[in-house]
Design an enzyme around this catalytic site. Sequence first.
Site, PDB file in Angstrom:
ATOM      1  CD1 TRP A 247      -0.692  -1.733   2.928  1.00  0.00           C
ATOM      2  CD2 TRP A 247       0.545   0.132   3.311  1.00  0.00           C
ATOM      3  NE1 TRP A 247       0.102  -1.755   4.341  1.00  0.00           N
ATOM      4  CE2 TRP A 247       0.751  -0.888   4.455  1.00  0.00           C
ATOM      5  CE3 TRP A 247       0.943   1.444   3.425  1.00  0.00           C
ATOM      6  CZ2 TRP A 247       1.406  -0.267   5.631  1.00  0.00           C
ATOM      7  CZ3 TRP A 247       1.987   1.635   4.483  1.00  0.00           C
ATOM      8  CH2 TRP A 247       2.097   0.716   5.649  1.00  0.00           C
ATOM      9  CG  ASN A 248       4.809   1.130   0.467  1.00  0.00           C
ATOM     10  OD1 ASN A 248       4.551   0.098  -0.049  1.00  0.00           O
ATOM     11  ND2 ASN A 248       6.283   1.398   0.341  1.00  0.00           N
TER      12      ASN A 248
ATOM     13  CE  LYS B  84      -4.181  -8.939  -2.619  1.00  0.00           C
ATOM     14  NZ  LYS B  84      -4.227  -8.160  -1.303  1.00  0.00           N
TER      15      LYS B  84
ATOM     16  N   GLY C 158       6.157  -7.392   3.266  1.00  0.00           N
ATOM     17  CA  GLY C 158       7.256  -7.580   4.592  1.00  0.00           C
ATOM     18  C   GLY C 158       7.572  -9.257   4.286  1.00  0.00           C
TER      19      GLY C 158
ATOM     20  CD  GLU D  90      11.266  -3.686  -2.715  1.00  0.00           C
ATOM     21  OE1 GLU D  90      11.752  -3.837  -1.329  1.00  0.00           O
ATOM     22  OE2 GLU D  90      10.635  -2.806  -3.084  1.00  0.00           O
ATOM     23  CG  LEU D  91      11.256  -9.610   0.837  1.00  0.00           C
ATOM     24  CD1 LEU D  91      11.695 -10.969   1.861  1.00  0.00           C
ATOM     25  CD2 LEU D  91       9.810  -9.921   0.555  1.00  0.00           C
TER      26      LEU D  91
ATOM     27  CB  CYS E  23      11.205  -1.434   0.947  1.00  0.00           C
ATOM     28  SG  CYS E  23       9.299  -1.983   0.640  1.00  0.00           S
TER      29      CYS E  23
ATOM     30  CD  GLU F 271      10.683  -2.915   7.096  1.00  0.00           C
ATOM     31  OE1 GLU F 271      10.676  -2.325   5.955  1.00  0.00           O
ATOM     32  OE2 GLU F 271      10.157  -3.762   6.978  1.00  0.00           O
TER      33      GLU F 271
END
Length: 496
Positions: free
Chosen positions: A153-154, A177, A231, A252-253, A286, A388
């Site tokens: 969502w960021n 999605k 995440g 990409e976490l 991130c 984080e």
Amino acid sequence: MSLQRFQMFIRGEVCDATNDARYDSMDPATASAWATFPDASAADVDIAVKAAEQAFYGKEWRSLTATARGKLLRKLGDLISENTELLAQLESQENGKLIRETRGQVGYLPEFFYYMAGLADKVEGETLPIDKPDMMAYTIREPIGVVAAIIPWNSPLYLTAIKVAPALAAGNTVVIKPSEHASASIIELAKLAQQAGFPAGVLNVVTGFGPTAGSALTSHPLVRHIAFTGGSATARHVVRASAENFAHLSLELGGKSPQIVFPDADIDSAVNGIVAGVFAASGQSCVAGSRLLIHESIYEEVVQKIADRAARIQIGNPKDAATEMGPMTTEAQLNIAEKLVATALEEGATLRHGGQRPELGDASLTGWYYQPTLLECPKPSDTLMQEEVFGPVAAAIPFKTEEEALALANDSRFGLAAGIWTRDLARAHRLCRDVRSGIIWVNTYRVVSAMAPIGGFGESGYGRECGIDAVLSYTEKKTVWINLSDTPMADPFVMR
């Protein structure tokens, strides 16, 4: 006030969930519902994936040359440019990001589609210098198939673009999605793709929640590649789900990115870079540079300047051009930030600024706001130095030597980004070589380009987005053998 009503986008058409289920999306600035979206079930996901599979093998998409695909991507980039304000307003509305940032981000978004459009017909095979004189061998790169793109969502549009643009350039079809907290701008993007001329089913959007729609998508037997940003806890579910279909994965976490400030740095520039790295976007990035490693000789000066600048940050309505920091996107994320700050104080951290919800003059702003927060941590093993936050919270600690700074920078299970602030070119190159991060910024921070790969080490994931690597990751290599001899095959029981 009536809520805006959005629909999913499947096979070139807007549609509701098959069971008509819906959910409300919340405005982060006011903590009130502003829109409703379809709550997709596994059955809806199945329809979307099969639509993408049909489009992938359909003549309309498959017969397009790579150059023609590139022209469609360029047209989509043009349409995004023409609709910048609509897309920027939707994104600011649904995730609380500053309108001036969403305008800037969406305004740059076409460059990703233009760049990938140019790469579409640059994906080449190779003729192999084979060691058998009567044979010819060459390779072909082909699209993988249906791609599942899972978007947080960021920064939904940006994170969609860096997945969808290379996937389409390579000739794949996609099911997106988006986060249940930020889906509107992605639906509008899919409509623009149809307007650009992409065949029905090439780009589809299903809305809903991770345990239902997300799980059904990542484990679907027709999905061949999963591109996920989010995440590490959710990523583990994605990895397990991919065992059902043996899909390719790019992850990409999160990160706990260090910003290292040396005595010879331009202090004011470093402070601005730190503010940009951890307080911009309310820290919901991130690559947030939230671990501040500052040389002891300038430590107090730098920490005080960061605290002073944090105190001047204008917190308010994200739609107001004067606002410098808006709300956090979800109440759950705000609660995580508060809990981690409380833990840091229990572990002996010193609060230099923030640490609470602000009092705002506008009574309508009852959403999920948190002050820009700066703490000094006594130990690098402290929770706030390792976990984080995904919020506007920075943790500072001093160092004595370059060797100690390097050890502190690498003392993390993450490895997404790092910032290095120094005028010493040799030192900068040494640290760029030795810091374990996928992205390193020197004397700057939070800069992106369609040409520059994005990805991390360790628990920050694997695979790379952007650049030519991204397009290649959405292809599979095929080897072709041609027998040049007229001589009949010899002994069939001996491999040549």
